[in-house]
Design an enzyme around this catalytic site. Structure first.
Site, PDB file in Angstrom:
ATOM      1  N   GLY A 205     -28.015  21.326 -13.767  1.00 50.74           N
ATOM      2  CA  GLY A 205     -27.288  22.569 -13.494  1.00 50.74           C
ATOM      3  C   GLY A 205     -25.774  22.383 -13.574  1.00 50.74           C
ATOM      4  O   GLY A 205     -25.040  23.339 -13.836  1.00 50.74           O
TER       5      GLY A 205
ATOM      6  N   GLU B 194     -33.726  17.252 -16.829  1.00 48.22           N
ATOM      7  CA  GLU B 194     -34.852  17.913 -16.156  1.00 48.22           C
ATOM      8  C   GLU B 194     -36.178  17.189 -16.344  1.00 48.22           C
ATOM      9  O   GLU B 194     -36.976  17.068 -15.407  1.00 48.22           O
ATOM     10  CB  GLU B 194     -34.998  19.357 -16.647  1.00 48.22           C
TER      11      GLU B 194
HETATM   12  N1  CO8 Z   1     -29.983  18.648  -4.844  1.00 51.29           N
HETATM   13  C1  CO8 Z   1     -30.075  18.388  -3.513  1.00 51.29           C
HETATM   14  N2  CO8 Z   1     -29.595  17.260  -2.952  1.00 51.29           N
HETATM   15  C2  CO8 Z   1     -28.996  16.362  -3.749  1.00 51.29           C
HETATM   16  C3  CO8 Z   1     -28.880  16.574  -5.135  1.00 51.29           C
HETATM   17  C4  CO8 Z   1     -29.390  17.785  -5.674  1.00 51.29           C
HETATM   18  N3  CO8 Z   1     -29.294  18.089  -6.991  1.00 51.29           N
HETATM   19  N4  CO8 Z   1     -28.240  15.502  -5.683  1.00 51.29           N
HETATM   20  C5  CO8 Z   1     -27.987  14.670  -4.661  1.00 51.29           C
HETATM   21  N5  CO8 Z   1     -28.430  15.187  -3.505  1.00 51.29           N
HETATM   22  C6  CO8 Z   1     -28.300  14.623  -2.161  1.00 51.29           C
HETATM   23  C7  CO8 Z   1     -28.960  13.246  -2.046  1.00 51.29           C
HETATM   24  O1  CO8 Z   1     -30.320  13.380  -1.735  1.00 51.29           O
HETATM   25  C8  CO8 Z   1     -28.153  12.625  -0.923  1.00 51.29           C
HETATM   26  O2  CO8 Z   1     -28.626  13.142   0.298  1.00 51.29           O
HETATM   27  P1  CO8 Z   1     -28.676  12.230   1.635  1.00 51.29           P
HETATM   28  O3  CO8 Z   1     -27.256  11.794   1.863  1.00 51.29           O
HETATM   29  O4  CO8 Z   1     -29.197  13.152   2.675  1.00 51.29           O
HETATM   30  O5  CO8 Z   1     -29.563  11.085   1.327  1.00 51.29           O
HETATM   31  C9  CO8 Z   1     -26.763  13.177  -1.140  1.00 51.29           C
HETATM   32  O6  CO8 Z   1     -26.914  14.363  -1.905  1.00 51.29           O
HETATM   33  C10 CO8 Z   1     -25.868  12.230  -1.897  1.00 51.29           C
HETATM   34  O7  CO8 Z   1     -26.538  11.859  -3.086  1.00 51.29           O
HETATM   35  P2  CO8 Z   1     -26.361  10.415  -3.714  1.00 51.29           P
HETATM   36  O8  CO8 Z   1     -26.394   9.371  -2.625  1.00 51.29           O
HETATM   37  O9  CO8 Z   1     -27.342  10.282  -4.820  1.00 51.29           O
HETATM   38  O10 CO8 Z   1     -24.863  10.529  -4.262  1.00 51.29           O
HETATM   39  P3  CO8 Z   1     -24.160   9.602  -5.343  1.00 51.29           P
HETATM   40  O11 CO8 Z   1     -22.702   9.875  -5.199  1.00 51.29           O
HETATM   41  O12 CO8 Z   1     -24.630   8.201  -5.248  1.00 51.29           O
HETATM   42  O13 CO8 Z   1     -24.672  10.175  -6.752  1.00 51.29           O
HETATM   43  C11 CO8 Z   1     -25.253  11.941  -8.276  1.00 51.29           C
HETATM   44  C12 CO8 Z   1     -24.296  11.451  -7.173  1.00 51.29           C
HETATM   45  C13 CO8 Z   1     -25.090  11.043  -9.502  1.00 51.29           C
HETATM   46  C14 CO8 Z   1     -24.877  13.371  -8.613  1.00 51.29           C
HETATM   47  C15 CO8 Z   1     -26.694  11.827  -7.761  1.00 51.29           C
HETATM   48  O14 CO8 Z   1     -26.760  12.420  -6.478  1.00 51.29           O
HETATM   49  C16 CO8 Z   1     -27.716  12.471  -8.620  1.00 51.29           C
HETATM   50  O15 CO8 Z   1     -28.049  11.971  -9.671  1.00 51.29           O
HETATM   51  N6  CO8 Z   1     -28.261  13.629  -8.170  1.00 51.29           N
HETATM   52  C17 CO8 Z   1     -29.347  14.321  -8.809  1.00 51.29           C
HETATM   53  C18 CO8 Z   1     -28.877  15.046  -9.991  1.00 51.29           C
HETATM   54  C19 CO8 Z   1     -30.041  15.752 -10.641  1.00 51.29           C
HETATM   55  O16 CO8 Z   1     -30.965  15.149 -11.132  1.00 51.29           O
HETATM   56  N7  CO8 Z   1     -29.970  17.073 -10.637  1.00 51.29           N
HETATM   57  C20 CO8 Z   1     -30.991  17.858 -11.197  1.00 51.29           C
HETATM   58  C21 CO8 Z   1     -31.154  19.106 -10.391  1.00 51.29           C
HETATM   59  S1  CO8 Z   1     -32.407  20.115 -11.116  1.00 51.29           S
HETATM   60  C22 CO8 Z   1     -31.579  21.152 -12.127  1.00 51.29           C
HETATM   61  O17 CO8 Z   1     -30.382  21.369 -12.034  1.00 51.29           O
HETATM   62  C23 CO8 Z   1     -32.507  21.786 -13.131  1.00 51.29           C
HETATM   63  C24 CO8 Z   1     -32.032  23.101 -13.807  1.00 51.29           C
HETATM   64  C25 CO8 Z   1     -33.167  23.798 -14.532  1.00 51.29           C
HETATM   65  C26 CO8 Z   1     -34.437  23.916 -13.712  1.00 51.29           C
HETATM   66  C27 CO8 Z   1     -35.605  24.499 -14.399  1.00 51.29           C
HETATM   67  C28 CO8 Z   1     -36.919  24.327 -13.630  1.00 51.29           C
HETATM   68  C29 CO8 Z   1     -38.211  24.813 -14.196  1.00 51.29           C
END
Ligand code: CO8
Length: 279
Positions: A131, A156
């Site tokens: 996103g 995704e």
């Molecule tokens: N949503 C909710 N929580 C999240 C997300 C997210 N997208 N990303 C990270 N968090 C949370 C983590 O769980 C963590 O929580 P906690 O501290 O409670 O453990 C906190 O945020 C910090 O995360 P990180 O420790 O991973 O932070 P870093 O600084 O190490 O890394 C990143 C940052 C690189 C951004 C990493 O967090 C990451 O890769 N996040 C996931 C990114 C991702 O894969 N996003 C995909 C989301 S889905 C989407 O957008 C799909 C669109 C179309 C959908 C269609 C469906 C049919």
């Protein structure tokens, strides 16, 4: 060089008041007469919950409401993360009604940003997956920080989900069909230099220069007479937007059914647990 926090704080008043709900997740300012800056500000990673998506849409509309404003820079308050994409917790064991409303808010955010009369420049100072990449691709111009550890793309499939058809279309429009096949199929996250080589972004600059370069670009766009500029944007973008407007509820149904499947839920749950290593 702009000192972004100070700049935003001192100029916030220049763009009229926004609702307190909106202010929770975004900061809107107007550092010059014709350029507004919208800062994403939802800790820890600027993930897009329903409320965050609504706040960003409302702030774009507010900036559009100022006739003098012709361009908008979209940036993050987090120096290393533009946006982590959709808030995955919205899709993890959700209430169906909330899930559907969440998706409508994401659709509206896309339609608002992609279809804005403003020229939009993404200042991508860090990670921009899924996103986050959608937000960046919805802008007219993308400036990203250097640093090969930072990633942008549509990952995704790695979560066991598929991008909706309109996000796929936006990806194809941005980087072409063949690269989109590779990018989507593999759930590929591109480094800044890779993203530049496939035209997913337009410029890579030093981290400390991202905002300044984005502001300069926005000023350049803001000087183009708006009538022709907006008409050109409409010509290029309206077909895709009209299609989504027509199919909105079909798309909501597709999203809901896909997300509510047991297998999808297992994948999302496992992915969420792997993030941060704490859940
Ligand atoms: N949503 C909710 N929580 C999240 C997300 C997210 N997208 N990303 C990270 N968090 C949370 C983590 O769980 C963590 O929580 P906690 O501290 O409670 O453990 C906190 O945020 C910090 O995360 P990180 O420790 O991973 O932070 P870093 O600084 O190490 O890394 C990143 C940052 C690189 C951004 C990493 O967090 C990451 O890769 N996040 C996931 C990114 C991702 O894969 N996003 C995909 C989301 S889905 C989407 O957008 C799909 C669109 C179309 C959908 C269609 C469906 C049919």
């Amino acid at each position: 060089m702009f000192a972004s926090r100070g700049l935003l704080r001192s100029s916030r008043r220049l763009v009229g008041g926004i609702s307190s709900a909106t202010r929770t997740y975004v900061n809107l300012s107007k550092p010059s007469t014709s350029v507004a800056v919208l800062e994403l500000d939802r800790a820890p990673v600027n993930s897009l919950s329903k409320e965050m998506a609504d706040a960003v849409s409302a702030a774009i509309k507010e900036a559009e409401g100022d006739d003098k404003v012709q361009a908008l820079v979209l940036k993050s308050s987090n120096p290393k993360i533009f946006s982590a994409g959709l808030d995955i917790t919205e899709m993890n064991n959700p209430e169906v009604e909330r899930l559907e409303d969440f998706w409508r808010s994401i659709q509206d955010l896309f339609l608002t940003l992609y279809g804005s009369r403003l020229s939009t420049v993404a200042a991508i100072e860090g990670h921009s997956p899924a996103g986050g990449c959608l937000l960046a691709m919805s802008c007219d111009y993308r400036v990203m920080t250097e640093g090969e550890n930072f990633k942008i793309g549509l990952n995704e499939t790695k979560l066991g989900i598929a991008a909706p058809y309109w996000l796929k279309d936006l990806f194809v429009k941005t980087i072409g069909n063949r690269e989109a096949e590779l990018g989507l199929g593999l759930g590929k996250l591109y480094s800044p230099s890779e993203a530049l080589s496939v035209n997913l972004i337009d410029e890579v600059v030093k981290n400390e220069d991202v905002l300044e370069v984005a502001m300069k670009e926005a000023e350049t766009w803001a000087k183009i007479p708006p009538k022709g500029r907006v008409a050109s944007k409409v010509m290029l973008r309206s077909e895709m937007m009209d299609e989504l407007r027509e199919k909105k509820e079909l798309d909501v149904g597709w999203f809901r059914d896909f997300i509510m499947e047991e297998g999808t839920q297992k994948g999302i749950d496992a992915y969420l647990k792997s993030l941060g290593g704490k859940k």
